[in-house]
Design an enzyme around this catalytic site. Sequence first.
Site, mmCIF file in Angstrom:
data_model
loop_
_atom_site.group_PDB
_atom_site.id
_atom_site.type_symbol
_atom_site.label_atom_id
_atom_site.label_comp_id
_atom_site.label_asym_id
_atom_site.label_seq_id
_atom_site.Cartn_x
_atom_site.Cartn_y
_atom_site.Cartn_z
ATOM 1 N N ARG A 1 9.681 8.147 -1.753
ATOM 2 C CA ARG A 1 9.140 7.740 -3.056
ATOM 3 C C ARG A 1 8.737 8.972 -3.864
ATOM 4 O O ARG A 1 8.951 9.034 -5.077
ATOM 5 C CB ARG A 1 7.947 6.806 -2.824
ATOM 6 C CG ARG A 1 7.341 6.201 -4.080
ATOM 7 C CD ARG A 1 6.414 5.071 -3.651
ATOM 8 N NE ARG A 1 5.368 4.791 -4.609
ATOM 9 C CZ ARG A 1 5.460 3.918 -5.611
ATOM 10 N NH1 ARG A 1 6.587 3.261 -5.798
ATOM 11 N NH2 ARG A 1 4.445 3.706 -6.409
ATOM 12 N N HIS B 1 2.835 1.791 -11.351
ATOM 13 C CA HIS B 1 1.463 2.235 -11.561
ATOM 14 C C HIS B 1 0.879 1.587 -12.809
ATOM 15 O O HIS B 1 1.602 1.227 -13.739
ATOM 16 C CB HIS B 1 1.414 3.759 -11.705
ATOM 17 C CG HIS B 1 1.551 4.475 -10.403
ATOM 18 N ND1 HIS B 1 1.902 5.801 -10.304
ATOM 19 C CD2 HIS B 1 1.376 4.054 -9.118
ATOM 20 C CE1 HIS B 1 1.945 6.164 -9.033
ATOM 21 N NE2 HIS B 1 1.629 5.119 -8.307
ATOM 22 N N LYS C 1 0.103 -4.046 -4.838
ATOM 23 C CA LYS C 1 -1.073 -3.182 -4.924
ATOM 24 C C LYS C 1 -1.891 -3.458 -6.175
ATOM 25 O O LYS C 1 -3.119 -3.515 -6.147
ATOM 26 C CB LYS C 1 -0.632 -1.723 -4.884
ATOM 27 C CG LYS C 1 -1.768 -0.740 -4.686
ATOM 28 C CD LYS C 1 -1.237 0.657 -4.449
ATOM 29 C CE LYS C 1 -2.371 1.625 -4.180
ATOM 30 N NZ LYS C 1 -1.872 3.005 -3.911
ATOM 31 N N TYR D 1 1.346 12.134 -8.038
ATOM 32 C CA TYR D 1 2.592 12.881 -7.871
ATOM 33 C C TYR D 1 2.596 14.196 -8.644
ATOM 34 O O TYR D 1 3.623 14.650 -9.120
ATOM 35 C CB TYR D 1 3.774 12.017 -8.317
ATOM 36 C CG TYR D 1 3.946 10.790 -7.480
ATOM 37 C CD1 TYR D 1 4.413 10.865 -6.173
ATOM 38 C CD2 TYR D 1 3.619 9.526 -7.988
ATOM 39 C CE1 TYR D 1 4.559 9.725 -5.392
ATOM 40 C CE2 TYR D 1 3.768 8.380 -7.217
ATOM 41 C CZ TYR D 1 4.238 8.499 -5.926
ATOM 42 O OH TYR D 1 4.381 7.372 -5.162
ATOM 43 N N ARG E 1 7.745 0.869 -2.866
ATOM 44 C CA ARG E 1 6.836 1.246 -1.788
ATOM 45 C C ARG E 1 7.358 0.667 -0.471
ATOM 46 O O ARG E 1 8.040 -0.358 -0.461
ATOM 47 C CB ARG E 1 5.433 0.705 -2.052
ATOM 48 C CG ARG E 1 4.746 1.271 -3.277
ATOM 49 C CD ARG E 1 3.371 0.630 -3.435
ATOM 50 N NE ARG E 1 2.618 1.222 -4.534
ATOM 51 C CZ ARG E 1 2.642 0.782 -5.783
ATOM 52 N NH1 ARG E 1 3.410 -0.263 -6.094
ATOM 53 N NH2 ARG E 1 1.926 1.370 -6.721
#
Length: 208
Positions: free
Chosen positions: A145, A168, A66, A178, A29
């Site tokens: 990304r 993730h 994240k 995505y 990221r």
Amino acid sequence: MQQAEAVLAAARPSRLYAYLVLSLLSGVRTEEARPLTWDHIFLETEDGVPPHAAAWRSVRKHGETKTRKSRRTIALPQQVVDVLEEHKRWQKQERASKGMEWSPLGRVFTTRSGEPLDAANVRRDFKAIVKKAGLVPEWTPRELRHSFVSLLSDHGIPLERIAQLVGHTGQATTEAVYRKQLRPVITQGAEAMDEIFAQRREMPANEA
């Protein structure tokens, strides 16, 4: 892929080039790339361990990524290794020429004075690169990304593995975020059956 290649070609003379190559070929990221220090980058390794980057921090509050799953160690493709080695040599020369003006934070990607990049720095420089590449202004660093996910999916990498690489918590998140980049492999069974039974229909009755 053509758009990503156009961006990299346009970025080649700029200080953002290594940043963009890392983003495209590793899937980090933007918030994970900006705080990277050279202590997070391992270009020379031993005992069969591949060169890698430790994406363990971000520019979020307290430096947290994240999610917990976002904290990951990523093997680096050879092209990224080559570009980062060149970037490190160039940065060392630039730092020597500026002397005490350079900030001693050890960041991989910096401003001209060695200070940490912020989102505004990246957006401004990336906007100029996108314009040079002849792409629409709406193209952002996050598109790299997306391209990373698309390339892996087209290459047949399983969704679960892609989810791990992009940090993730599960493949459902990757699929939701995505969806347009992921190859629709769910149709392969139906397509195969169409081909099989089309062949059977073409066969003479005594051979079927």
